[in-house]
Design a protein around this motif. Sequence first.
Motif, PDB file in Angstrom:
ATOM      1  N   PRO A 593       0.808  -1.231   0.000  1.00 47.26           N
ATOM      2  CA  PRO A 593       0.000   0.000   0.000  1.00 47.26           C
ATOM      3  C   PRO A 593       0.839   1.279   0.000  1.00 47.26           C
ATOM      4  O   PRO A 593       0.396   2.311  -0.505  1.00 47.26           O
ATOM      5  N   SER A 594       2.049   1.222   0.536  1.00 46.79           N
ATOM      6  CA  SER A 594       2.867   2.426   0.622  1.00 46.79           C
ATOM      7  C   SER A 594       3.741   2.649  -0.605  1.00 46.79           C
ATOM      8  O   SER A 594       4.405   3.682  -0.724  1.00 46.79           O
ATOM      9  N   LEU A 595       3.748   1.674  -1.538  1.00 46.99           N
ATOM     10  CA  LEU A 595       4.621   1.796  -2.705  1.00 46.99           C
ATOM     11  C   LEU A 595       4.048   2.814  -3.689  1.00 46.99           C
ATOM     12  O   LEU A 595       2.838   2.943  -3.860  1.00 46.99           O
ATOM     13  N   ARG A 596       4.931   3.533  -4.355  1.00 47.70           N
ATOM     14  CA  ARG A 596       4.526   4.538  -5.330  1.00 47.70           C
ATOM     15  C   ARG A 596       5.170   4.223  -6.675  1.00 47.70           C
ATOM     16  O   ARG A 596       6.373   3.964  -6.757  1.00 47.70           O
ATOM     17  N   ALA A 597       4.367   4.272  -7.718  1.00 47.19           N
ATOM     18  CA  ALA A 597       4.865   4.008  -9.060  1.00 47.19           C
ATOM     19  C   ALA A 597       5.681   5.199  -9.564  1.00 47.19           C
ATOM     20  O   ALA A 597       5.424   6.339  -9.179  1.00 47.19           O
ATOM     21  N   PRO A 598       6.683   4.971 -10.413  1.00 49.10           N
ATOM     22  CA  PRO A 598       7.450   6.087 -10.977  1.00 49.10           C
ATOM     23  C   PRO A 598       6.562   6.953 -11.869  1.00 49.10           C
ATOM     24  O   PRO A 598       5.574   6.479 -12.422  1.00 49.10           O
ATOM     25  N   GLU A 599       6.927   8.221 -11.995  1.00 46.62           N
ATOM     26  CA  GLU A 599       6.127   9.175 -12.755  1.00 46.62           C
ATOM     27  C   GLU A 599       6.472   9.101 -14.235  1.00 46.62           C
ATOM     28  O   GLU A 599       7.628   9.253 -14.630  1.00 46.62           O
ATOM     29  N   SER A 600       5.481   8.859 -15.081  1.00 45.25           N
ATOM     30  CA  SER A 600       5.702   8.771 -16.522  1.00 45.25           C
ATOM     31  C   SER A 600       5.866  10.161 -17.127  1.00 45.25           C
ATOM     32  O   SER A 600       5.275  11.134 -16.651  1.00 45.25           O
ATOM     33  N   VAL A 601       6.651  10.238 -18.217  1.00 44.91           N
ATOM     34  CA  VAL A 601       6.961  11.537 -18.809  1.00 44.91           C
ATOM     35  C   VAL A 601       6.111  11.851 -20.035  1.00 44.91           C
ATOM     36  O   VAL A 601       6.194  12.944 -20.580  1.00 44.91           O
ATOM     37  N   ARG A 602       5.282  10.896 -20.484  1.00 47.69           N
ATOM     38  CA  ARG A 602       4.556  11.155 -21.726  1.00 47.69           C
ATOM     39  C   ARG A 602       3.189  10.479 -21.726  1.00 47.69           C
ATOM     40  O   ARG A 602       2.932   9.537 -20.964  1.00 47.69           O
ATOM     41  N   GLU A 603       2.335  10.985 -22.596  1.00 41.71           N
ATOM     42  CA  GLU A 603       1.013  10.418 -22.840  1.00 41.71           C
ATOM     43  C   GLU A 603       0.922  10.010 -24.304  1.00 41.71           C
ATOM     44  O   GLU A 603       1.531  10.617 -25.173  1.00 41.71           O
ATOM     45  N   THR A 604       0.132   8.973 -24.573  1.00 41.81           N
ATOM     46  CA  THR A 604      -0.066   8.536 -25.960  1.00 41.81           C
ATOM     47  C   THR A 604      -1.507   8.699 -26.411  1.00 41.81           C
ATOM     48  O   THR A 604      -1.787   8.658 -27.612  1.00 41.81           O
ATOM     49  N   GLY A 605      -2.435   8.847 -25.463  1.00 42.14           N
ATOM     50  CA  GLY A 605      -3.842   8.939 -25.822  1.00 42.14           C
ATOM     51  C   GLY A 605      -4.489   7.587 -26.044  1.00 42.14           C
ATOM     52  O   GLY A 605      -5.696   7.512 -26.307  1.00 42.14           O
ATOM     53  N   ALA A 606      -3.727   6.496 -25.940  1.00 42.86           N
ATOM     54  CA  ALA A 606      -4.266   5.151 -26.145  1.00 42.86           C
ATOM     55  C   ALA A 606      -4.592   4.526 -24.800  1.00 42.86           C
ATOM     56  O   ALA A 606      -3.688   4.158 -24.041  1.00 42.86           O
ATOM     57  N   ARG A 607      -5.880   4.402 -24.505  1.00 43.50           N
ATOM     58  CA  ARG A 607      -6.298   3.861 -23.212  1.00 43.50           C
ATOM     59  C   ARG A 607      -6.199   2.339 -23.210  1.00 43.50           C
ATOM     60  O   ARG A 607      -6.562   1.680 -24.187  1.00 43.50           O
ATOM     61  N   PRO A 608      -5.688   1.730 -22.156  1.00 41.08           N
ATOM     62  CA  PRO A 608      -5.662   0.263 -22.062  1.00 41.08           C
ATOM     63  C   PRO A 608      -7.067  -0.312 -22.189  1.00 41.08           C
ATOM     64  O   PRO A 608      -8.044   0.275 -21.708  1.00 41.08           O
ATOM     65  N   TRP A 609      -7.171  -1.470 -22.837  1.00 47.24           N
ATOM     66  CA  TRP A 609      -8.474  -2.071 -23.080  1.00 47.24           C
ATOM     67  C   TRP A 609      -8.539  -3.472 -22.462  1.00 47.24           C
ATOM     68  O   TRP A 609      -7.520  -4.091 -22.143  1.00 47.24           O
ATOM     69  N   LEU A 726     -13.065  -9.822 -14.657  1.00 44.83           N
ATOM     70  CA  LEU A 726     -11.855  -8.999 -14.668  1.00 44.83           C
ATOM     71  C   LEU A 726     -11.545  -8.574 -13.239  1.00 44.83           C
ATOM     72  O   LEU A 726     -12.417  -8.070 -12.528  1.00 44.83           O
ATOM     73  N   PRO A 727     -10.315  -8.775 -12.765  1.00 44.01           N
ATOM     74  CA  PRO A 727      -9.973  -8.324 -11.408  1.00 44.01           C
ATOM     75  C   PRO A 727     -10.316  -6.848 -11.225  1.00 44.01           C
ATOM     76  O   PRO A 727     -10.070  -6.022 -12.114  1.00 44.01           O
ATOM     77  N   ALA A 728     -10.886  -6.525 -10.073  1.00 41.47           N
ATOM     78  CA  ALA A 728     -11.326  -5.147  -9.827  1.00 41.47           C
ATOM     79  C   ALA A 728     -10.190  -4.148  -9.957  1.00 41.47           C
ATOM     80  O   ALA A 728     -10.405  -2.989 -10.332  1.00 41.47           O
ATOM     81  N   VAL A 729      -8.978  -4.589  -9.695  1.00 39.06           N
ATOM     82  CA  VAL A 729      -7.829  -3.692  -9.720  1.00 39.06           C
ATOM     83  C   VAL A 729      -7.509  -3.223 -11.145  1.00 39.06           C
ATOM     84  O   VAL A 729      -6.746  -2.280 -11.349  1.00 39.06           O
ATOM     85  N   LEU A 730      -8.139  -3.871 -12.159  1.00 40.23           N
ATOM     86  CA  LEU A 730      -7.922  -3.494 -13.556  1.00 40.23           C
ATOM     87  C   LEU A 730      -9.118  -2.721 -14.125  1.00 40.23           C
ATOM     88  O   LEU A 730      -9.325  -2.683 -15.336  1.00 40.23           O
ATOM     89  N   SER A 731      -9.868  -2.077 -13.274  1.00 38.71           N
ATOM     90  CA  SER A 731     -11.089  -1.402 -13.713  1.00 38.71           C
ATOM     91  C   SER A 731     -10.830  -0.233 -14.653  1.00 38.71           C
ATOM     92  O   SER A 731     -11.745   0.213 -15.361  1.00 38.71           O
ATOM     93  N   ARG A 732      -9.612   0.289 -14.706  1.00 37.37           N
ATOM     94  CA  ARG A 732      -9.308   1.394 -15.620  1.00 37.37           C
ATOM     95  C   ARG A 732      -9.245   0.941 -17.083  1.00 37.37           C
ATOM     96  O   ARG A 732      -9.224   1.778 -17.987  1.00 37.37           O
ATOM     97  N   CYS A 733      -9.150  -0.371 -17.329  1.00 42.04           N
ATOM     98  CA  CYS A 733      -9.106  -0.868 -18.702  1.00 42.04           C
ATOM     99  C   CYS A 733     -10.486  -0.723 -19.344  1.00 42.04           C
ATOM    100  O   CYS A 733     -11.499  -1.168 -18.782  1.00 42.04           O
ATOM    101  N   ALA A 734     -10.543  -0.139 -20.517  1.00 44.64           N
ATOM    102  CA  ALA A 734     -11.822   0.101 -21.202  1.00 44.64           C
ATOM    103  C   ALA A 734     -12.311  -1.188 -21.846  1.00 44.64           C
ATOM    104  O   ALA A 734     -11.602  -1.782 -22.668  1.00 44.64           O
ATOM    105  N   PRO A 735     -13.537  -1.641 -21.513  1.00 44.05           N
ATOM    106  CA  PRO A 735     -14.062  -2.877 -22.113  1.00 44.05           C
ATOM    107  C   PRO A 735     -14.291  -2.716 -23.610  1.00 44.05           C
ATOM    108  O   PRO A 735     -14.729  -1.672 -24.071  1.00 44.05           O
ATOM    109  N   LEU A 736     -13.979  -3.751 -24.369  1.00 46.05           N
ATOM    110  CA  LEU A 736     -14.232  -3.764 -25.816  1.00 46.05           C
ATOM    111  C   LEU A 736     -15.356  -4.732 -26.134  1.00 46.05           C
ATOM    112  O   LEU A 736     -15.500  -5.765 -25.503  1.00 46.05           O
TER     113      LEU A 736
END
Length: 736
Positions: A593-609, A726-736
């Motif tokens: 819970p205390s771990l932090r992901a590194p900060e990304s430097v760019r965006e692509t506009g392609a949402r994970p699905w 789908l595991p709840a932790v992957l809810s940011r993935c857009a369903p196709l």
Amino acid sequence: MLRARTRAQLDDVLAQGGGGTHQNRSERDSFAGMYAERLARLWAVENGLCFGRLDLAEEKPLYIGRLGISDDDQRRLLIDWRAPVAQPFYRATPAAPMGVTRRRHLQTRGRRVIGVDDDLFDLDRLSDEDRATLNGEAALLASLGEKRTGRMRDIVATIQAEQDRVIRSDLNGVLVVQGGPGTGKTVVALHRAAYLLYTHRERLARRGVLIIGPNLTFLRYIEQVLPSLGETDVLLSTVGELYPGVTASAAEPDAVAAVKGDARMTQVIARAVQDHQRVPRRPLDIDLGRYTLRLDQRTLEAARSRAIRSRRPHNQARSVFVRHILNALAKQAAKALGRGMLEESDLADLREDLRTEPAVKSALNRLWPYLTPQRLLSGLYGSRERMEYAGLAGPERELLFRAPPRGGRDHWTEADVPLLDEAAELLGDIDPQVLRAAALHAEEELAAARRAEEAARDAELTYAREVLELTGMSDILDAERFAARHRDDDVHLTTAERAAADRAWAYGHIIVDEAQELSAMAWRMLMRRSPNRSMTIVGDIAQTGAAAGASSWKQVLDPYVAGRWREETLTVNYRTPVELMAVAADVLTLVGPSLRAPESVRETGARPWSRRIDGRGDHAELGPIITGEIVEGGRLAVIVPAGRAAELGAAITAAVPGAVAGQGADALEAPVAVLTVAQAKGLEFDAVIVVEPAEILAESRRGAGDLYVALTRATQRLGVLHSGDLPAVLSRCAPL
């Protein structure tokens, strides 16, 4: 011009032939090696030789490249990127320009400039916002957007300030480079190797630099980076390759590897050696025909006690044991022969006579046998009784038990190698006289075969193995090195080649990548190869997947360098776009819970699905889905649960043209690679499809970390296929 001149110098040296005094030959060899190494570097840096220019306020511009080059008048034409004067190319900022007025990034194809990107440092014309962001991002982002090739590229033209600080950190001591996915840990470590070799060439050239990677596919992935930076003599290896003469190619369950990797195996191996030093509880009779000699328990215990008190390794202590036993037997034999009291010289002759008696030799070999690490470990695994004596619990004995191997050498696993190394330390070398006699016989046999027919090298190596096995030396001498003694072209070995063939080699510096995966026993083996404790350790504790892997750097290092190691953290994710990292960051909360992901430097506009599939049947629907995600000119990875790798790999390779399942060079170069998480670790792809994430989560107690690794391999697109919920932790993935 430089290549032509170096080639001519090398040809001149080689044309002198092999005559002359020993000193003449030695000097020619040194010059030939120097010119050959220089020529290899000049060819290796052809692509992108010059990549930058520094415009300075008070001096002429400096051109920055992969190698330092001067003209005939010793005027600097190109500055090596590792030279101190080149540091401003990586560290200058508008707030601290370091005397730089402009930094120019040059994009080249062959010898043609195809792009220019400038960073200006005229503070009077820059706003505060410009000052905070102007640091060569255009060149960096352009490189990040390029398609993957199946091989890691160097970042020498786009090294960022926090990376440069790590690369140029001091050689001495243990440096830990902690960083999340995409922060460039691996490529920073490789550039650090190149920098250290440039800065400390004389010190490191003698002992060499060792780079440890997690698997052979990873080593193939990174193998072109150092040559592209002008360094061609660094040893790349896995833990499984560090014991000369052993091929650790067999697989085993994680539970077995975890037992073998536990630090308690130090005591287990020590007890296994002691097991071969135990004396029988009953007297031992030795029938010599004319008379019988007897070794009682008192004599045997006294001999054993003397051997152990000598504090020599097992094979060297054998001579102490044998000497005491032969003395006792010689005195008995003298009485049996009616000779009474003998002079010492006569007693010595009698001892030597007894030493050659087959019955005496057989008894000595039973009481205190010569042992190789391979024989010790095979005997341990093949006997539940020996494992019990060595201190292994019942369930552990069942996990490790295996029947003695029949022929071949491919029964060793990577987790066995540190145990073989531990055993080698305790056993020591076998008596040189025994080795010389056996080696002489083997060499005579091999020489006779060479006179009989001119064999190809592969046939020669096969014969060498046969000879060594016939003479009982296959576990002591390495066939490759043994056969090489008879080759005229095996005269000039590089430092890396000599180090690879010597188990006891001490390296000038060791770099360990994916270091969080190493077991306690593997660390013990590596530390033996670094007596000066000069190491760079690269990894991410959050990505630990191995059951015997690390839970903290303190746990790993304090037993060896407590209070004497330092840590640098890479915080910026250059690989994974913001959209993909948001999904991975959710999974990271399951790791800690205390771990932090590194900060990304760019965006692509392609949402994970995400997309639901039918988990039953022949997986026919996978083909069209995967084919639709193939990146033209790039690479796609399909990451599957380890328990279903064979099933899904077969289905996908049958349905998708060009797809390759499993690790290796073919997988790196294929447009679609089907990999497990362990096989994909350390690699990167344009697009990634993760199949059955719920199964990856449930496969091991480190499942969350494995899923985190899988989700962070992509540079552009990410998709998830699932048959269940789908595991709840992957809810940011857009369903196709």
